[in-house]
Design an enzyme around this catalytic site. Structure first.
Site, PDB file in Angstrom:
ATOM      1  N   ASP A 164      -0.749 -67.536  51.843  1.00  0.00           N
ATOM      2  CA  ASP A 164      -1.990 -67.772  51.113  1.00  0.00           C
ATOM      3  C   ASP A 164      -3.208 -67.537  51.995  1.00  0.00           C
ATOM      4  O   ASP A 164      -4.192 -66.922  51.582  1.00  0.00           O
ATOM      5  CB  ASP A 164      -2.028 -69.214  50.580  1.00  0.00           C
ATOM      6  CG  ASP A 164      -1.126 -69.372  49.378  1.00  0.00           C
ATOM      7  OD1 ASP A 164      -0.632 -68.333  48.882  1.00  0.00           O
ATOM      8  OD2 ASP A 164      -0.916 -70.511  48.938  1.00  0.00           O
TER       9      ASP A 164
ATOM     10  N   GLU B 107      10.959 -56.353  37.716  1.00  0.00           N
ATOM     11  CA  GLU B 107      12.116 -56.665  38.564  1.00  0.00           C
ATOM     12  C   GLU B 107      11.664 -57.575  39.697  1.00  0.00           C
ATOM     13  O   GLU B 107      10.473 -57.614  40.032  1.00  0.00           O
ATOM     14  CB  GLU B 107      12.715 -55.369  39.134  1.00  0.00           C
ATOM     15  CG  GLU B 107      11.737 -54.604  40.000  1.00  0.00           C
ATOM     16  CD  GLU B 107      12.218 -53.189  40.324  1.00  0.00           C
ATOM     17  OE1 GLU B 107      13.127 -53.053  41.122  1.00  0.00           O
ATOM     18  OE2 GLU B 107      11.631 -52.228  39.743  1.00  0.00           O
TER      19      GLU B 107
ATOM     20  N   LYS C 291      10.606 -59.112  43.178  1.00  0.00           N
ATOM     21  CA  LYS C 291      10.057 -58.555  44.409  1.00  0.00           C
ATOM     22  C   LYS C 291      10.768 -59.265  45.552  1.00  0.00           C
ATOM     23  O   LYS C 291      10.542 -60.443  45.823  1.00  0.00           O
ATOM     24  CB  LYS C 291       8.548 -58.802  44.472  1.00  0.00           C
ATOM     25  CG  LYS C 291       7.904 -58.201  45.706  1.00  0.00           C
ATOM     26  CD  LYS C 291       6.391 -58.309  45.622  1.00  0.00           C
ATOM     27  CE  LYS C 291       5.692 -57.570  46.737  1.00  0.00           C
ATOM     28  NZ  LYS C 291       6.150 -57.885  48.079  1.00  0.00           N
TER      29      LYS C 291
ATOM     30  N   LYS D 174       2.288 -61.504  42.309  1.00  0.00           N
ATOM     31  CA  LYS D 174       2.743 -62.370  43.394  1.00  0.00           C
ATOM     32  C   LYS D 174       2.835 -63.836  42.988  1.00  0.00           C
ATOM     33  O   LYS D 174       1.997 -64.338  42.257  1.00  0.00           O
ATOM     34  CB  LYS D 174       1.763 -62.251  44.575  1.00  0.00           C
ATOM     35  CG  LYS D 174       1.800 -60.891  45.266  1.00  0.00           C
ATOM     36  CD  LYS D 174       2.760 -60.858  46.429  1.00  0.00           C
ATOM     37  CE  LYS D 174       2.219 -61.627  47.585  1.00  0.00           C
ATOM     38  NZ  LYS D 174       2.533 -61.111  48.877  1.00  0.00           N
TER      39      LYS D 174
HETATM   40  S1  IVH Z   1       8.682 -50.671  44.697  1.00  0.00           S
HETATM   41  C1  IVH Z   1       5.997 -47.147  45.795  1.00  0.00           C
HETATM   42  N1  IVH Z   1      10.115 -52.747  44.062  1.00  0.00           N
HETATM   43  O1  IVH Z   1       7.289 -54.990  48.455  1.00  0.00           O
HETATM   44  C2  IVH Z   1       6.524 -48.463  45.407  1.00  0.00           C
HETATM   45  N2  IVH Z   1       8.993 -52.754  46.150  1.00  0.00           N
HETATM   46  O2  IVH Z   1       4.456 -55.420  48.875  1.00  0.00           O
HETATM   47  C3  IVH Z   1       7.700 -48.782  46.199  1.00  0.00           C
HETATM   48  N3  IVH Z   1       9.434 -54.750  47.498  1.00  0.00           N
HETATM   49  O3  IVH Z   1       6.643 -51.915  49.991  1.00  0.00           O
HETATM   50  C4  IVH Z   1       8.041 -50.167  46.204  1.00  0.00           C
HETATM   51  N4  IVH Z   1      10.779 -55.708  46.079  1.00  0.00           N
HETATM   52  O4  IVH Z   1       8.870 -53.219  50.557  1.00  0.00           O
HETATM   53  C5  IVH Z   1       9.318 -52.188  44.980  1.00  0.00           C
HETATM   54  N5  IVH Z   1      11.481 -54.494  43.400  1.00  0.00           N
HETATM   55  C6  IVH Z   1      10.676 -53.934  44.307  1.00  0.00           C
HETATM   56  C7  IVH Z   1      10.380 -54.561  45.527  1.00  0.00           C
HETATM   57  C8  IVH Z   1       9.522 -53.939  46.423  1.00  0.00           C
HETATM   58  C9  IVH Z   1      10.207 -55.800  47.268  1.00  0.00           C
HETATM   59  C10 IVH Z   1       8.619 -54.568  48.708  1.00  0.00           C
HETATM   60  C11 IVH Z   1       8.527 -53.163  49.217  1.00  0.00           C
HETATM   61  C12 IVH Z   1       7.070 -52.813  49.069  1.00  0.00           C
HETATM   62  C13 IVH Z   1       6.433 -54.152  49.202  1.00  0.00           C
HETATM   63  C14 IVH Z   1       5.038 -54.183  48.671  1.00  0.00           C
END
Ligand code: IVH
Length: 703
Positions: A42, A120, A122, A328
């Protein structure tokens, strides 16, 4: 749960701005380098936004090393492998309004309605690119600075679950995703680290970062991979590449899953296809509600335009694609004050320090205590009473203190005092290992140990509860688990509130407990580092207590999930418990595991890729149980269901993935059932399952 965005830190002048740039850069360096957090998420987000605001108002004063506009705040050690396409970051939103604003700007840019979205989890791990050529995993590269990463192909050694060395088909593809430690893997990793005298990992993310880059460790730490991108392998023009360029994200991920790679879709949170932002918001809320129960850490939901054409037409900004956004969640790290440390004696006599904190809400619950592991760890971190500390809690993880914030010390902090004598019995402390123990060992933690042993998943002796255990221990009638089996009518009658009927009942249940399977007897012994599922694996591997006791470190390490790290601890513990085991044998307690063929070469419970025991009804099948059981199975705990599955030759698992072959869905089965349906996995009722495992059920009943 909708989270309030961290407000931007208002930076009054250039000095405050410069200070913020430095703090964020240091934090990002630590974060992406795999070290402990220096500030919580945060605070990080607030500072970053403050920097952005300042730069917007003072474009002439932007510092060269400003983190704004850089991938991962410009902090990653750039490696020497250039990515075929940069590994970008994603922009963040924190609430429904932010999501709507993103959707509106995307549609403005496209000049049309977005065809559909995906939502999906993160994953809170480390981004890597996995390069498969002709079906073979050729190279593994970290994100690095987004342009070039570090080659970590040394980690291609079978230790990353979900990232197979060979695909199910000989195709070429670049898969990107996150490597992380699941909650179970994180706890196991710290056990292994403690056994090797290494410092514990502060959180799963830093554990994964350290593990991915480590080369010559004397032990292996298993991790898990989740793919979230599938793209053509550079230079490849096969049909697969054509497909990857034109298919929707959801289709690509389904294909990646059939190739045998774990994806974000293969999780209880799933990859959800949402026609509009209304469904996206619902998916975000659903995934947020599941967060605490997920077997791994997530820090939000990633939303993507599903159609390839929408992605291509939206394009990419300077640091992030316009077709994706991260919604987030609140951070699982929080800063609070360490107000004290207390020391508790566990069932094996281990004296464990526990941090007493100024209560603080993290991830939906109030945290007042956190684990500190052991005295050596306290010293290594240089913690002091009164320190502001960063505390981590996610899912089922016991909250833990990550690190003190040394730069905000006031000078009034005081050293943590270590106990001079056992806090329970006043006896001496054995300080020869990192984990201190009372020299009386199990005898000192006897009350907790006996209570654990009679528990439902161990000896299952109903009627012996906390109060009775206190009396049994105090009267000297029970000095170890084995003494339970030689309790006499007179001993029991002499206790408070014990009449003939209750004594008869308890004696009857103790009699029943004599025939529990070996796995439960083993579990009841309370061996350090083993719980229910590990005890089952050991019992199935060896079949008899004699074989277990005869095993040396090398043989013990062959049991799935034990490895070189835990094996010495287990062998030593068994030697330590020799007298108790002898007493159990003498008392006629069962020392064999039903369903394991004696004399056969010992083998572990079937795991993926291994030949399962033939002839058993669930041989080779990965089974997930969900919902409330009914019929003959109604009274069984999840542990008992898992025992049944394994007894029938199957592998019990808690989450549905492409590798699941059967789902037993009872009443009120929810997301796991839905997941199984979407993956076309066979789903049966508890009654149908009971019919399949009947031989095993009957064997159990006749015990
Ligand atoms: S998509 C171009 N999907 O979060 C987009 N990223 O804060 C490619 N991450 O760089 C990333 N879960 O390392 C995508 N379901 C998810 C993800 C994810 C974690 C990470 C990834 C990204 C970062 C961004």
């Amino acid at each position: 749960m909708t989270d309030t965005p961290a407000p931007a830190a208002a930076l009054a002048d250039f000095d405050a701005y410069a200070q913020a740039v430095e703090t964020v850069a240091a934090a990002a360096r630590a974060y992406y380098g795999g070290a402990d957090a220096t500030i919580d998420d945060d605070v990080y987000d607030a500072l970053l936004r403050g920097i952005e605001d300042y730069e917007r108002e003072h474009p002439d004063r932007v510092l060269a090393d400003s983190p704004v506009g850089r991938v991962a705040a410009g902090a990653l050690p750039a490696g020497d492998v250039t990515h075929s396409v940069p590994m970008l970051s994603i922009a963040n939103v924190f609430d429904p309004d932010g999501l709507d604003a993103w959707g509106a700007s995307l549609e403005r840019r496209l000049g049309r309605t977005v065809e559909g979205y995906t939502a999906e989890p993160k994953m809170d791990g480390l981004a890597v690119a996995a390069l498969y050529r002709d079906g073979r995993l050729e190279r593994l590269v970290t994100r690095g600075d987004g342009i070039a990463g570090e080659d970590v192909s040394h980690a291609i050694n079978g230790s990353i679950e979900g990232l197979p060395e060979r695909l199910t088909e000989p195709v070429s593809i670049e898969v990107r995703g996150e490597v992380l430690l699941s909650i179970e893997q994180f706890e196991a990793a710290n056990e292994i680290r403690v056994a090797h005298g290494a410092s514990v990992f502060a959180n799963p993310r830093s554990g994964a970062a350290g593990t991915l880059r480590a080369k010559d460790r004397p032990y292996v730490i298993p991790m898990t991979f989740f793919a979230y991108v599938g793209m053509p392998l550079s230079g490849d023009e096969s049909a697969m590449s054509v497909f990857l360029r034109s298919a929707a994200h959801s289709e690509v991920m389904a294909t990646v899953a059939t190739l045998g790679v774990n994806t974000t879709g293969n999780t209880p949170a799933g990859l959800r296809v949402c026609p509009t932002l209304v469904e996206v918001q619902e998916a975000v809320d659903t995934i947020a509600a599941m967060r605490a129960e997920l077997p791994f850490g997530i820090d939000g939901v990633v939303i993507k335009a599903d159609a390839a054409a929408d992605q291509t037409d939206a394009g990419t900004g300077s640091r992030a694609p316009r077709w994706a956004i991260a919604y987030k969640f609140a951070a699982v790290h929080r800063i609070t004050r360490l107000v004290g440390v207390d020391w508790a004696v566990g069932r094996t006599g281990v004296i464990a320090p526990r941090a007493i904190l100024d209560p603080i809400e993290i991830d939906g619950s109030v945290v007042g205590f956190a684990t500190l592991h052991n005295p050596a760890d306290i010293e290594r971190r240089g913690l002091r009473i009164g320190d502001r500390v960063s505390v981590y809690k996610a899912g089922d993880i016991i909250p833990r203190v990550e690190a003190p914030l040394v730069h905000v010390r006031t000078g009034d902090e005081t050293p943590i005092e270590f106990p001079a004598a056992c806090p329970q019995c006043g006896g001496d402390i054995d300080r020869s290992e990192q984990r201190w123990r009372c020299v009386k060992g199990r005898a000192c933690g006897l009350h907790a140990g006996i209570l654990y042993a009679v528990g439902r998943d161990q000896l299952d002796i109903e009627g012996i509860g906390g109060r009775l255990v206190t009396q049994l221990v105090a009267s000297g009638a029970v000095a170890d688990v084995a003494d339970l089996f030689t309790l006499t009518r007179e001993q029991l009658l002499a206790l408070e509130r014990m009449g003939d009927t209750s004594v008869d009942n308890i004696l009857g249940r103790i009699e029943d407990a004599r025939s529990r399977p070996l796995s439960r007897v083993l579990c009841a012994l309370g061996i350090r580092g083993t719980g229910r599922s590990m005890s089952r694996r050991i019992a199935r591997h060896f079949g008899t207590m004699d074989a277990i006791r005869a095993a040396d470190v090398v043989e013990m390490a062959r049991v799935e999930g034990i490895g070189d790290g835990k094996a010495p601890v287990l062998v030593a513990e068994l030697a330590d418990l020799a007298d108790v085991v002898d007493k159990l044998v003498a008392a006629g307690v069962n020392m064999t595991e039903p369903g394991v063929t004696l004399g056969a070469a010992p083998g572990p419970a079937p795991t993926e890729g291994e030949t399962p025991p033939a002839g058993l009804p669930l041989a080779g099948r990965a089974v997930v149980v969900t919902g409330a059981m009914t019929g003959v199975l109604a009274a069984l705990s999840r542990n008992e269901m898992n025992e049944l599955i394994e007894g029938a030759g199957g592998r019990a698992s808690s989450s549905v993935s492409a590798r699941t072959s059967l789902v037993v869905a009872g009443d009120k089965a929810g997301s796991k059932r839905a997941k199984a349906e979407s993956l076309n996995i066979e789903i049966i009722t508890p009654e149908e399952f009971a019919a399949i495992v009947r031989p095993v059920l009957n064997a159990g009943a006749s015990d």
